[in-house]
Scaffold this motif. Structure first.
Motif, PDB file in Angstrom:
ATOM      1  N   TYR A 220      -7.433   2.320 -12.220  1.00  0.00           N
ATOM      2  CA  TYR A 220      -8.062   3.282 -11.312  1.00  0.00           C
ATOM      3  C   TYR A 220      -7.121   3.557 -10.152  1.00  0.00           C
ATOM      4  O   TYR A 220      -6.517   2.635  -9.593  1.00  0.00           O
ATOM      5  N   LEU A 221      -7.016   4.840  -9.794  1.00  0.00           N
ATOM      6  CA  LEU A 221      -6.132   5.266  -8.719  1.00  0.00           C
ATOM      7  C   LEU A 221      -6.939   5.964  -7.638  1.00  0.00           C
ATOM      8  O   LEU A 221      -7.676   6.916  -7.917  1.00  0.00           O
ATOM      9  N   GLY A 222      -6.799   5.514  -6.418  1.00  0.00           N
ATOM     10  CA  GLY A 222      -7.444   6.155  -5.285  1.00  0.00           C
ATOM     11  C   GLY A 222      -6.436   6.969  -4.507  1.00  0.00           C
ATOM     12  O   GLY A 222      -5.405   6.444  -4.066  1.00  0.00           O
ATOM     13  N   SER A 223      -6.688   8.257  -4.357  1.00  0.00           N
ATOM     14  CA  SER A 223      -5.711   9.147  -3.727  1.00  0.00           C
ATOM     15  C   SER A 223      -6.022   9.388  -2.259  1.00  0.00           C
ATOM     16  O   SER A 223      -7.116   9.107  -1.779  1.00  0.00           O
ATOM     17  N   PHE A 224      -5.042   9.924  -1.577  1.00  0.00           N
ATOM     18  CA  PHE A 224      -5.171  10.227  -0.150  1.00  0.00           C
ATOM     19  C   PHE A 224      -6.168  11.349   0.102  1.00  0.00           C
ATOM     20  O   PHE A 224      -6.905  11.320   1.079  1.00  0.00           O
TER      21      PHE A 224
END
Length: 495
Positions: A220-224
């Motif tokens: 899982y990737l959390g972006s700005f």
């Protein structure tokens, strides 16, 4: 100035925008920041670039190319400048055949302009002019690209049109976020329009990634600023969530937790998310797990959230909040180790929380710095404080898990002394800086990664038996082992 919603403070924003420490010092006034005893600028400067087996190879660079800047067509090939590199499309099929990144010699991943004529290809990045030579770009310094003049533009597929290039019977249309499209006319009257998206699907949801987590066997990737996306085996898929700006992620036995600008969120299955109402403040910026407890931080509060109803002794676990932990109003990240919860703060240095009490370790208490962005306890039983300006500080712990401040020392050899993250992984400590990343083992730098799509490294993770680095310009997967060169290849971004 709002502090805490993101790992980046104002100074991080300035530095990641290309402003040097010397300029920041001048902005702070004639005296700049006070020197730190025993850790002055000379000692804190990074050492010379490593050589030989200290370099770690980049195995894959994953970027989003949905924001098109420019298009050039030459000899049946379309060259497309994007914020995720330079793409090559074969015409008339429209199939993407190549993506050039900094792994192919580009000075920066964001390509502003492209020119192609008679087989000669030249591009402009923010501060370089690059020419393609035998499959690799050669770059030279150039004046910084001027900011575009604001103007009202046309729209296509719900996005602003940024570039348009005519080809036989159709147009190539580039957009700000919706990718590259092939638009043609069908029928004898040429009144009906056909459109086909050429930009590959399954791309990472943003180039600016702030957090990563391995949950249920997926990355899982959390972006700005573009929400949350998850790996699906062949690529990435954006999730529909009630939040957009993400600061941290943590996987727990009770589910996946997301620290976002709008609050704290929880999901049991990784698909549906609900807000944790107990955390009433916005700007949740750090997450850590200690036993049956989740700890979350906002700039001025530590939140304690049970992951189970009762502990191993059968005692009921309760939620708690601690206002101004250690007197700090600028808490950044939180971690757990050596029987305590540790907080990094920009005004009180390192804060230890154990047995219901807070203890501050800052310059007034003998630490070399009070400006700390992250903190971690290594497998070697040493506390590592990642500071903003003064590098990585290693502090041994005593038998009770308290820092021996008098024995604090600076770790030399890092790519930069302006640090962003510290993460214990696979028996060692990985550090994200403003000029790359490094691995620290037994108190010494053993590996350095410099060739990245963007120098600022905000998150580090282990997934699929590989080390992943998240930057402001894309996602990087490292090749295991050493002595294989600084860069291997850039691929299309599939896992």
């Amino acid at each position: 100035m709002r502090r805490g919603p993101f790992a980046c403070s104002l100074w991080m924003f300035l530095l990641c925008s290309g402003i040097t420490p010397a300029v920041v010092d001048s902005l702070l006034g004639p005296g700049g920041l006070a020197p730190v005893p025993g850790l002055g600028r000379a000692q804190a400067e990074p050492s010379a670039a490593p050589t030989g087996d200290e370099l770690v190879a980049v195995d894959d660079i994953v970027t989003n190319t949905g924001y098109v800047e420019d298009i050039a067509v030459d000899a049946g090939v379309a060259w497309v400048a994007t914020r995720g590199g330079l793409e090559v499309y074969e015409l008339p099929s429209g199939v993407r055949s190549r993506l050039y990144t900094n792994a192919d010699g580009l000075a920066e991943i964001h390509v502003y302009e492209v020119q192609a004529e008679a087989g000669q290809v030249e591009v402009r990045t923010r501060s370089h002019r690059c020419r393609l030579d035998q499959g690799r770009f050669r770059c030279a310094s150039a004046p910084v690209v001027a900011a575009p003049v604001p103007a009202v533009g046309s729209r296509f597929e719900d996005a602003r049109v940024t570039a348009r290039e005519p080809i036989v019977g159709a147009d190539l249309v580039g957009t700000a976020g919706a990718g590259l499209w092939l638009v043609g006319r069908a029928g004898p009257a040429e009144q009906s329009e056909t459109r086909r998206r050429l930009t590959p699907q399954g791309q990472v949801c943003s180039n600016h990634i702030m957090a990563m987590a391995d949950f249920s066997g997926r990355l899982y990737l959390g972006s700005f600023d573009e929400g949350l996306c998850v790996s699906d085996g062949a690529g990435f898929r954006r999730l529909a969530t009630p939040f957009r700006m993400i600061n941290d992620l943590v996987a727990t036995p009770a589910g996946l937790y997301v620290a976002a600008n709008s609050g704290l969120y929880h999901s049991r299955d990784g698909r549906e998310f609900s807000k944790v109402d107990f955390v009433s403040a916005r700007g949740v910026n750090g997450l850590a797990v200690a036993g049956d407890m989740l700890y979350a931080t906002t700039p001025a509060t530590l939140w304690q959230i049970p992951l189970a109803r009762r502990d191993a002794q059968g005692l009921r676990l309760r939620r708690r909040q601690y206002w101004l932990p250690g007197g700090s109003r600028a808490v950044q990240k939180v971690s757990a180790g050596a029987g305590a919860v540790w907080m990094a703060s920009e005004d009180r240095g390192v804060i230890r929380f154990a047995d219901g009490a807070f203890e501050v370790f800052d310059r007034a208490g003998g630490m070399p710095t009070s400006w700390v962005m992250d903190v971690a306890v290594g497998a070697d039983g040493v506390l590592y404080a990642a500071s903003f300006r003064h590098g990585l500080v290693a502090v041994p712990l005593d038998a009770e898990g308290r820092p021996r401040v008098g024995q604090a020392r600076a770790i030399t050899g890092l790519p930069d002394h302006w640090l962003l993250r510290a993460r214990v992984m696979d028996g060692g400590l990985w550090v994200g800086t403003q000029q790359g990343a490094a691995r620290v083992e037994a108190g010494a730098v053993t590996a350095v990664v410099r060739a990245l799509p963007h120098p600022c490294v905000h998150a580090l993770a282990r997934f699929g038996e590989r080390t992943w680095l998240a930057t402001e310009g894309g996602l990087v997967r490292l090749r295991e082992g050493r002595g294989v060169g600084e860069v291997v290849a850039a691929t299309t971004g599939a896992l």
